[in-house]
Scaffold this motif. Structure first.
Motif, PDB file in Angstrom:
ATOM      1  N   LYS A 167       0.864  -1.197   0.065  1.00  0.00           N
ATOM      2  CA  LYS A 167      -0.033  -0.176   0.089  1.00  0.00           C
ATOM      3  C   LYS A 167       0.923   1.436   0.038  1.00  0.00           C
ATOM      4  N   THR A 168       2.049   1.370   0.496  1.00  0.00           N
ATOM      5  CA  THR A 168       2.644   2.527   0.537  1.00  0.00           C
ATOM      6  C   THR A 168       4.022   2.564  -0.419  1.00  0.00           C
ATOM      7  N   GLU A 169       4.489   1.267  -0.887  1.00  0.00           N
ATOM      8  CA  GLU A 169       5.586   1.356  -1.889  1.00  0.00           C
ATOM      9  C   GLU A 169       5.106   1.585  -3.062  1.00  0.00           C
ATOM     10  N   LYS A 170       5.900   2.463  -3.965  1.00  0.00           N
ATOM     11  CA  LYS A 170       5.639   2.655  -5.163  1.00  0.00           C
ATOM     12  C   LYS A 170       6.325   1.744  -6.164  1.00  0.00           C
ATOM     13  N   VAL A 171       5.691   0.546  -6.483  1.00  0.00           N
ATOM     14  CA  VAL A 171       6.549  -0.537  -7.301  1.00  0.00           C
ATOM     15  C   VAL A 171       5.631  -0.522  -8.708  1.00  0.00           C
ATOM     16  N   LEU A 172       6.406  -0.533  -9.834  1.00  0.00           N
ATOM     17  CA  LEU A 172       6.153  -0.543 -11.079  1.00  0.00           C
ATOM     18  C   LEU A 172       5.928  -1.809 -11.538  1.00  0.00           C
TER      19      LEU A 172
ATOM     20  N   LEU B 152      11.033   5.605  -8.022  1.00  0.00           N
ATOM     21  CA  LEU B 152      10.246   4.153  -7.526  1.00  0.00           C
ATOM     22  C   LEU B 152      10.989   3.655  -6.432  1.00  0.00           C
ATOM     23  N   ASP B 153      10.160   2.763  -5.682  1.00  0.00           N
ATOM     24  CA  ASP B 153      10.683   1.712  -4.511  1.00  0.00           C
ATOM     25  C   ASP B 153      11.291   0.669  -5.327  1.00  0.00           C
ATOM     26  N   GLY B 154      10.687   0.228  -6.477  1.00  0.00           N
ATOM     27  CA  GLY B 154      10.959  -0.912  -7.167  1.00  0.00           C
ATOM     28  C   GLY B 154      10.363  -1.228  -8.389  1.00  0.00           C
ATOM     29  N   ILE B 155      10.598  -2.182  -9.201  1.00  0.00           N
ATOM     30  CA  ILE B 155      10.134  -2.577 -10.408  1.00  0.00           C
ATOM     31  C   ILE B 155      10.010  -4.022 -10.490  1.00  0.00           C
TER      32      ILE B 155
ATOM     33  N   SER C 229      14.716   3.981 -15.227  1.00  0.00           N
ATOM     34  CA  SER C 229      15.907   5.272 -14.744  1.00  0.00           C
ATOM     35  C   SER C 229      15.300   5.791 -13.469  1.00  0.00           C
ATOM     36  N   PRO C 230      16.218   6.785 -12.946  1.00  0.00           N
ATOM     37  CA  PRO C 230      15.809   7.289 -11.773  1.00  0.00           C
ATOM     38  C   PRO C 230      14.355   8.280 -11.981  1.00  0.00           C
ATOM     39  N   GLU C 231      14.216   8.589 -13.166  1.00  0.00           N
ATOM     40  CA  GLU C 231      13.054   9.622 -13.310  1.00  0.00           C
ATOM     41  C   GLU C 231      11.765   8.739 -13.527  1.00  0.00           C
ATOM     42  N   LEU C 232      11.900   7.282 -13.823  1.00  0.00           N
ATOM     43  CA  LEU C 232      10.721   6.491 -14.110  1.00  0.00           C
ATOM     44  C   LEU C 232       9.847   6.633 -12.702  1.00  0.00           C
ATOM     45  N   ASP C 233       8.487   6.675 -12.847  1.00  0.00           N
ATOM     46  CA  ASP C 233       7.795   6.962 -11.887  1.00  0.00           C
ATOM     47  C   ASP C 233       6.237   6.563 -11.876  1.00  0.00           C
ATOM     48  N   ILE C 234       5.474   6.434 -11.060  1.00  0.00           N
ATOM     49  CA  ILE C 234       3.892   5.965 -11.095  1.00  0.00           C
ATOM     50  C   ILE C 234       3.361   6.877 -10.169  1.00  0.00           C
ATOM     51  N   GLU C 235       2.051   7.327 -10.611  1.00  0.00           N
ATOM     52  CA  GLU C 235       1.379   8.128  -9.467  1.00  0.00           C
ATOM     53  C   GLU C 235       0.821   7.308  -8.365  1.00  0.00           C
ATOM     54  N   GLY C 236       0.900   7.914  -7.494  1.00  0.00           N
ATOM     55  CA  GLY C 236       0.244   6.939  -6.159  1.00  0.00           C
ATOM     56  C   GLY C 236      -1.279   6.804  -6.183  1.00  0.00           C
TER      57      GLY C 236
END
Length: 506
Positions: free
Chosen positions: A17-22, A201-204, A499-506
């Motif tokens: 629920k808290t980590e940003k994993v793509l 991101l916290d992980g992929i 990349s460090p810039e890769l992200d996902i909205e919460g």
């Protein structure tokens, strides 16, 4: 199918629920549970996942840039000096040094090590690696090799430290290897001390889903956040209705047939030429790609590779000329059964491809229909990639439809040298042309780009005439996200993603 792979990464329900994993659906997975990035195709996945890095990289304009190396220079025709970037750390917290780089490359030639890579060894042709100080080293090649520096951009040329039980793969990228399941999934977590900045991101999680329709369903169900290789017809439908988070980008990937030229019916050059003329490439692009995601191929290189493509070549569709070539070669239907013959036997061509890229199967089917109009009987089937290569080498099949990046290193030498050099490991066609071998060697030894262009133009002309490889179309990659993906770009060589810039909205 895809659900469990995503769930495995979760350390607890609270963390999910808290980590940003793509979670990303990719067409191919790792080859083992500890896939050494320096061996086989593991480097492509590892590089895309942000775990491993090379000394030199390719930007989005396919130009070289210093990566782990801060700078590099060509000291002599056989010597290249590299100065390493400062403050680069391995995932175990230790510093990157010139000795570590040397140790990593030496493993490529160790048959008992997981990094053993005879193909890359041949491309690099290293004689010696000398360490000058902690940040400086010199590579010396056995012969002048202008493609050497470009070959170092290949993902398998990554710098890896010897693993431990806790960290079986120790790279330098923005993400740390956590675990893998062969042909299924690949898990990472963020590396806070990455030299290029802490990842967002916290992980992929990379989920291997070879069937594009299944990947699309996984995206719809919320099991994945991004599908890198989306079905072209489905993408076209989204485009028409202006729906979905769509990404597209031209690549150097070529869909082509590798033909068995050493023996069997395709040892006949006229038959190969007729087959190429009988391929309506515009029709194939429309049928297999729904009119999006590709352009008919006239050479092994796409027109976007302006520095290297031979613009004078044209692979036209001309059924009448194809029929004329067959007739003049004596490949006729003498018993009126609708099938042409060679040496008194019906010409029965066995074509095969593999899952993982949605356009392969329909391309195979359209090819079968087109070649039947030339009086050729064509049997098609799908198999496993390496098994197909083995069958081609043994002459059990006659053409293998494949999809390769023709310039993953940005240099024109890689593709023809890997597939067509008479001693190349991937030369399953049995093609042997001393003139082409000599030109490839000459191209590697020439450092002047203008003179190299003349050499590789001639190489492309020989391929277009002999057709041990029959180009079909160049691919544009199409991807679809869940609407929350940020910082994603499609690289022309398809070798970069995380990349460090890769992200996902919460």
């Amino acid at each position: 199918m895809v659900g469990p792979a995503s769930i495995q990464f979760a350390y607890s329900q609270e963390k999910v629920k808290t980590e940003k994993v793509l979670t990303i659906a990719v067409p191919f997975g790792p080859k083992s549970s500890v896939p050494d990035p320096r061996a086989r195709q593991n480097g492509w996945l590892s590089n895309r996942a942000g775990v491993s890095e090379t000394l030199v990289g390719l930007d989005y304009q396919m130009k070289m840039f210093p990566r782990l190396a801060e700078s590099y220079r060509n000291v002599s025709p056989t010597q290249w000096e590299f100065t390493l970037r400062e403050n680069v750390k391995f995932h175990d917290g230790s510093d990157l040094t010139a000795q570590q780089v040397k140790d990593s490359f030496l493993k490529l030639n160790d048959k008992d090590h997981s990094a053993y890579n005879p193909r890359l060894i041949k491309l690099l042709n290293i004689k010696e690696i000398s360490v000058k100080d902690d940040r400086t080293l010199v590579f010396e090649t056995n012969e002048p090799n202008s493609a050497f520096i470009w070959s170092l951009t290949e993902p398998t040329a990554s710098v890896i430290k010897e693993g431990t039980d806790k960290l079986p793969i120790i790279g330098t990228g923005p993400f740390v290897f956590v675990s893998a399941e062969a042909e299924k999934n690949y898990h990472t977590k963020a590396f806070a001390d990455y030299w290029g900045g802490k990842p967002k991101l916290d992980g992929i999680v990379m989920d291997a889903i070879s069937d594009a329709s299944v990947a699309a369903l996984a995206l719809k169900a919320g099991d994945v956040d991004l599908v890198t290789n989306y079905s072209e017809p489905d993408f076209a439908a989204l485009e028409k209705s202006n729906q979905g988070q769509r990404f597209e980008g031209a690549t150097t990937r070529l869909f082509f047939y590798q033909a068995r030229t050493a023996d069997g019916p395709l040892a006949n050059k006229e038959l190969r030429q007729a087959i190429s003329l009988g391929l309506d490439r515009d029709l194939i692009v429309e049928a297999a790609l729904a009119g999006v995601g590709g352009d008919p191929a006239h050479s092994i290189f796409p027109v976007t590779m302006e520095s290297w493509v031979n613009q004078a070549l044209e692979a036209s569709y001309d059924r009448d000329k194809a029929l004329e070539i067959l007739d003049n070669a004596g490949l006729k239907d003498t018993n009126d059964d609708g099938i042409r013959e060679i040496d008194g036997e019906n010409i029965v061509l066995k074509l095969r491809s593999y899952e993982g890229r949605p356009a392969l199967k329909p391309t195979l089917e359209v090819t079968q229909a087109l070649l039947s109009k030339l009086g050729l009987k064509v049997e098609i089937s799908m198999g496993e990639y390496q098994a197909n290569n083995d069958a081609l080498k043994l002459g059990e099949i006659h053409m293998h439809l494949q999809a390769w990046g023709t310039a993953p290193q940005g240099d024109p030498d890689y593709f023809p040298s890997t597939l067509l050099d008479s001693e190349a490991g991937y030369n399953f066609s049995g093609y042997n042309n001393p003139k082409l071998d000599a030109l490839l060697e000459k191209g590697r030894g020439e450092f002047d780009p203008v003179k190299r262009k003349v050499i590789y133009d001639e190489i492309q002309e020989i391929i277009a005439e002999d057709l041990p490889l029959i180009p079909v179309f160049h691919k544009t990659q199409v991807s679809v996200g869940n609407g929350k993906v940020k910082g994603y770009r499609i690289h022309p060589a398809e070798t970069y993603l995380a990349s460090p810039e890769l992200d996902i909205e919460g």
